[in-house]
Design a protein around this motif. Structure first.
Motif, PDB file in Angstrom:
ATOM      1  N   MET A  34       0.823  -1.203   0.000  1.00 35.83           N
ATOM      2  CA  MET A  34       0.000   0.000   0.000  1.00 35.83           C
ATOM      3  C   MET A  34       0.863   1.262   0.000  1.00 35.83           C
ATOM      4  O   MET A  34       1.918   1.295   0.631  1.00 35.83           O
ATOM      5  N   GLU A  76      -4.071  -1.701  -6.077  1.00 40.70           N
ATOM      6  CA  GLU A  76      -4.311  -3.131  -6.092  1.00 40.70           C
ATOM      7  C   GLU A  76      -4.267  -3.697  -7.518  1.00 40.70           C
ATOM      8  O   GLU A  76      -3.878  -4.841  -7.728  1.00 40.70           O
ATOM      9  N   ARG A 116      -7.791   1.073  -5.127  1.00 43.62           N
ATOM     10  CA  ARG A 116      -8.134   0.136  -6.200  1.00 43.62           C
ATOM     11  C   ARG A 116      -7.107   0.213  -7.328  1.00 43.62           C
ATOM     12  O   ARG A 116      -6.756  -0.815  -7.935  1.00 43.62           O
TER      13      ARG A 116
END
Length: 270
Positions: free
Chosen positions: A14, A267, A264
């Motif tokens: 992240m 990811e 998103r």
């Protein structure tokens, strides 16, 4: 609490976030903004560093807001850190400020216009705190290796972060060259995209810097897509009433949705 020394952690895909108001305008304002962002970042598992300048030294006009007092603002930054268990970052502008600010914050930030100031970099390195150096609007990403080398020469253990905030494009605009992010990342340090200052429109005839905040999401998405380790976003409950840099700030109520979309994107590319 985030370990600044290990913030670029291969085991944690992240991105991290440096966010908060441009300047510390008061205790209540700082604590409210920090609490709001902490709630969001904890839910999304985004490592978070609260940003707030204790003093604004680089102002266009003599009557522009510069701060509420150094010690008062620095104590507020310390209270934010203690209250929410998060690191904090603030700017320093002269060498003698480094030791003073280091007593209150976790990260010392070198403004873009001052990124070549050897004594300022050295003073920050000597504190042992992490140092976030903003790339000058007049420099390439490749040139920032010298800032890293200066800090490492003084203190090899000093964690260094490099932040891009765009390049001058004519007299009154900036443009982001995303080649700078992987270039700076090659120096082995975490690399951040400043998504708000990179949208400034400096040198306006009014003496007040303008901005294009509607493009914050565009800048942020592109930065994540090319591998930025972190994002820098200035935000305020009401940017129109902010005492500094309101023209390019993100309204605080838009931050959660933006971060959800950026998660998103992250990811999708890992």
């Amino acid at each position: 609490m985030i370990s600044i020394a290990n913030i670029k952690n291969a085991d944690s895909p992240m991105f991290f976030l440096l966010a908060g108001p441009c300047a510390i305008e008061g205790r209540d304002m700082a604590l409210r903004i920090a609490e709001h962002i902490v709630t969001i970042t904890e839910r999304l598992r985004i490592p978070y560093i609260f940003k707030g300048s204790y003093r604004k030294a680089n102002r266009t006009k003599i009557d522009s807001f510069t701060g509420i007092g150094d010690e008062k603002a620095l104590k507020i930054l310390k209270e934010v850190s203690d209250t929410f268990g998060i690191p904090t970052v603030t700017d320093i502008h002269e060498s003698h400020e480094a030791a003073m600010a280091a007593e209150y914050v976790d990260v010392l930030q070198i403004p873009a216009f001052l990124c070549r100031q050897t004594e300022l970099l050295a003073a920050a390195a000597r504190t042992g705190k992490a140092v976030n150096v903003k790339k000058g609007q007049f420099l390439s990403g490749a040139s920032m290796k010298f800032a890293v080398e200066k800090i490492n020469e003084i203190n090899p253990e000093c964690p260094v972060i490099l932040t891009d905030r765009g390049n001058s494009f004519g007299y009154g605009d900036l443009i982001v060259d995303y080649r700078n992010l992987p270039e700076m990342s090659s120096f082995g340090v975490p690399v951040v995209m400043d998504c708000t200052h990179s949208l400034q429109q400096p040198n306006q005839s009014s003496g007040v810097t303008g901005g294009k905040p509607k493009l914050i999401e565009t800048i942020a998405k592109a930065a994540i897509a090319v591998g930025a380790d972190g994002l820098f976003i200035e935000t305020h409950f009401n940017p129109a009433e902010a005492k500094s840099d309101g023209a390019n700030m993100l309204p605080l109520d838009q931050l959660e949705g933006l971060l959800e979309r950026l998660v998103r994107v992250r990811e999708a590319i890992i």
